[in-house]
Write an enzyme that holds these catalytic residues in place. Structure first.
Site, mmCIF file in Angstrom:
data_model
loop_
_atom_site.group_PDB
_atom_site.id
_atom_site.type_symbol
_atom_site.label_atom_id
_atom_site.label_comp_id
_atom_site.label_asym_id
_atom_site.label_seq_id
_atom_site.Cartn_x
_atom_site.Cartn_y
_atom_site.Cartn_z
ATOM 1 C CG LEU A 9 19.311 45.046 46.030
ATOM 2 C CD1 LEU A 9 18.095 44.362 45.422
ATOM 3 C CD2 LEU A 9 19.059 45.423 47.479
ATOM 4 N NE ARG A 16 21.351 30.742 39.315
ATOM 5 C CZ ARG A 16 20.544 31.500 38.584
ATOM 6 N NH1 ARG A 16 20.244 31.123 37.346
ATOM 7 N NH2 ARG A 16 20.048 32.622 39.052
ATOM 8 C CD GLN A 73 18.538 40.133 52.592
ATOM 9 O OE1 GLN A 73 19.387 40.118 51.697
ATOM 10 N NE2 GLN A 73 17.245 39.937 52.365
ATOM 11 C CG ASP A 103 23.735 40.240 39.932
ATOM 12 O OD1 ASP A 103 23.090 41.294 39.692
ATOM 13 O OD2 ASP A 103 23.189 39.138 40.087
ATOM 14 C CG ASN A 228 22.067 35.346 38.134
ATOM 15 O OD1 ASN A 228 22.231 35.934 39.200
ATOM 16 N ND2 ASN A 228 21.112 35.670 37.276
ATOM 17 C CG ASN A 386 68.931 42.140 45.821
ATOM 18 O OD1 ASN A 386 69.226 41.017 45.431
ATOM 19 N ND2 ASN A 386 67.685 42.590 45.795
ATOM 20 C CE1 TYR A 387 66.774 38.153 51.956
ATOM 21 C CE2 TYR A 387 66.724 36.231 50.526
ATOM 22 C CZ TYR A 387 66.346 36.861 51.699
ATOM 23 O OH TYR A 387 65.542 36.205 52.595
#
Length: 454
Positions: A9, A16, A73, A103, A228, A386-387
Site C-alpha cells: 500500500l 503529516r 487508487q 511506510d 507518518n 581538460n576543458y
C-alpha cells in the site's frame, strides 16, 4: 511457482510529512521506504508483488521499476478500497496474500516469512502481524479469548480500561486467503465517520463466517514502526542504522563509534575492516578485508580494495585498488579507477581518470579525463587542463614519467614513458619518452628595481 502474493500500500501522500516528496519515497538509510519494503518481499520469491499507488504514482513507479506490478487508487477511499485495486492481478488465484504498508521500512524478510508460515500452518482466513509495545498508546489492541485466539481488534478510542492495558498491538500487516480476501472486501461497508473502506473490517467478516483468525507476534516491535511524520522517520533511521551496524560488527567489522557511523543496507564489507567515526558508506559500496575507512569519509557506490586507507575524503562511483592511500581531504569523483599501491594525497581531485599501480598524486592537484600509467609521480599543484569551455580532452601520462610541481598539462597531450616535466611548466605539445620538457617563460631580473618601486 510460489502461490504467495503481496500487496504493498503506497498510495498516500503523507500530509503529516509536510513535504513535496511523497511519503513512501522518503529515504531511510539512503533508500526510499517503499524500496526497503519491496526488496524484502522480492527476496522471498513471491509469485506476484502488486504496489498500489496514488499520489506521486509516476515517481513511485520510476523508483520501483519492473520489480512489481502497479495499480492506481484514483480516489483515497481507505485501505480496503486500496487492496481492492489489486483484484485484476490476484482475483481467483489460490494461495496466500500478504498486505504490507509502504511506510514500514524496517520490516524484515524473516518476519514476513514467519507470518506467512503461521497463516498457512493454521489454515486461517486472516492472520494479523502483532507486536508487544511497552507503550501501546495510539495502536489498536489485539484482544484474545481464553484459548488464546484473536477475538477482536479494538481501536484506542473504543477500548475499555481493561483493553487499554493490553500491550499486544495491531501492526497493520495482514495475511489473507487470497480468494476469500476479495470476496470479503465486497462486503466491507464505508458506513463510518470518514466514509472509507477499512481493511481491518474483513476480520469481523471472517469471524461472522466462522473462519479462523490467527495472529503472529513478532518479538521486535521496532520492525513494525509505520512512518507518518519526520519524527518517526528519524526513529526509523536510528533503528535501521543500529541494525545494519550490528550486523557488520558481528561479521567481523570494527566500527569504532557506531552512533556516528552510517552504512547503507546494500554496502558489503569484508573482515577486519576498521570504520572510523563520522564515516558514511552509501549505495552498493564494497570494501575488502583489512581496509581502514575514516574518520569523516564518505563513499558512494565505490569498490575499495584490501588494506586500503581512506581518511577525511569523499569518493563516488569509482574503483579503488589494494593498499591505496587516500587523503586527507581528497575528492575522488565518478569514473575514477585507481590501481594497487596508488597514493592520492591531501587536496587532490580526481575525475574520470585511470591511475595505474604504484603512481602518486600527493597533494594539491587536479587529474581529470586522464590516463596515468604505473610508477608515475605527479608533483604538487599539477593540473590536467581538460576543458576548453566547450569540449573535454584527454591527458595521457605514460609509465614512470615524473611531473614537476605546478605543471599545467593542456589536453589533448601525451607525456611519454619515463619523461620529465620541469616544475612550473605549461605543456601543450606531446613529450617524447625519456625527454625533459621545459615550458616556462624566460626569467628576467631587473637590477635595483625593487628599491625604485618602494
Amino acid at each position: 511457482m510460489s502461490n504467495r502474493y503481496a500487496i504493498v500500500l503506497a498510495a498516500g501522500k503523507g500530509t503529516r510529512m509536510k513535504s513535496k516528496l511523497y511519503k513512501v519515497l522518503h529515504p531511510v538509510l539512503g533508500k526510499p521506504m517503499v524500496q526497503h519494503v519491496v526488496d524484502q518481499l522480492k527476496s522471498l520469491n513471491l509469485a506476484n508483488i502488486t504496489t498500489v499507488v496514488g499520489f506521486g504514482a509516476e515517481k513511485v513507479q520510476d523508483q520501483l521499476g519492473d520489480s512489481c506490478e502497479f495499480v492506481i487508487q484514483e480516489e483515497q477511499l481507505g485501505t480496503g478500497h486500496a487492496v481492492q485495486q489489486a483484484e485484476k492481478y490476484l482475483a481467483d488465484k489460490k494461495g496466500t496474500t500478504i498486505v504490507v504498508c509502504g511506510d514500514t521500512p524496517l520490516l524484515t524478510k524473516d518476519t514476513i516469512q514467519s507470518v506467512l508460515d503461521e497463516h498457512e500452518n493454521t489454515s486461517a482466513a486472516v492472520t494479523i502481524l502483532t507486536a508487544h509495545a511497552e507503550n501501546p498508546t495510539g495502536y489498536g489492541r489485539i484482544i484474545r479469548n481464553q484459548d488464546g485466539q484473536v477475538s477482536k481488534i479494538v481501536e484506542q478510542k473504543d477500548a475499555t480500561k481493561e483493553e487499554l492495558a493490553v500491550q499486544e498491538i495491531n501492526t497493520g500487516t495482514y495475511c489473507f486467503d487470497n480468494e476469500w480476501l476479495f470476496e470479503a472486501l465486497k462486503k466491507v461497508s464505508n458506513d463510518n465517520v470518514q466514509g472509507e473502506y477499512y481493511l481491518p473490517d474483513v476480520i469481523e467478516i471472517a469471524q461472522t463466517e466462522g473462519k479462523t483468525v490467527a495472529a503472529y507476534q513478532t518479538d521486535n516491535f521496532s520492525e513494525t514502526i509505520g512512518v507518518n511524520d519526520r519524527v518517526a522517520l528519524s526513529q526509523a533511521e536510528i533503528f535501521m542504522k543500529n541494525r545494519v551496524n550490528e550486523q557488520h560488527m558481528r561479521n567481523g567489522v570494527t566500527i569504532i563509534d557506531p552512533t556516528n557511523t552510517y552504512i547503507g543496507v546494500d554496502v558489503t564489507i569484508g573482515t577486519d575492516v576498521v570504520i572510523e567515526p563520522g564515516s558514511v558508506l552509501k549505495g552498493k559500496t564494497t570494501i575488502e578485508d583489512e581496509a581502514v575507512i575514516g574518520p569523516h569519509t564518505e563513499l558512494t557506490d565505490c569498490h575499495v580494495g584490501a588494506n586500503t586507507v581512506i581518511r577525511h575524503s569523499v569518493a563516488t562511483s569509482s574503483y579503488i585498488g589494494k593498499r591505496v592511500q587516500i587523503g586527507p581531504f581528497a575528492h575522488i569523483r565518478p569514473e575514477a579507477s585507481l590501481g594497487d599501491d596508488v597514493k592520492v594525497g591531501n587536496f587532490v581531485e580526481i575525475k574520470k581518470s585511470k591511475i595505474d599501480n604504484n603512481s602518486k598524486v600527493s597533494h594539491l592537484s587536479y587529474i581529470g579525463d586522464a590516463e596515468v600509467g604505473s610508477g608515475v609521480n605527479v608533483g604538487c599543484g599539477t593540473i590536467t587542463v581538460n576543458y576548453d569551455g566547450k569540449n573535454k580532452y584527454k591527458t595521457t601520462i605514460e609509465d614512470d614519467a615524473f611531473i614537476g610541481c605546478n605543471a599545467n598539462l593542456i589536453a589533448p597531450v601525451t607525456i611519454g614513458k619515463g619523461a620529465l616535466v620541469a616544475a612550473g611548466s605549461t605543456i601543450h605539445e606531446d613529450v617524447p619518452a625519456d625527454a625533459l620538457s621545459i615550458g616556462r617563460a624566460k626569467q628576467v631580473n631587473k637590477e635595483e628595481y625593487a628599491k625604485k618601486y618602494k
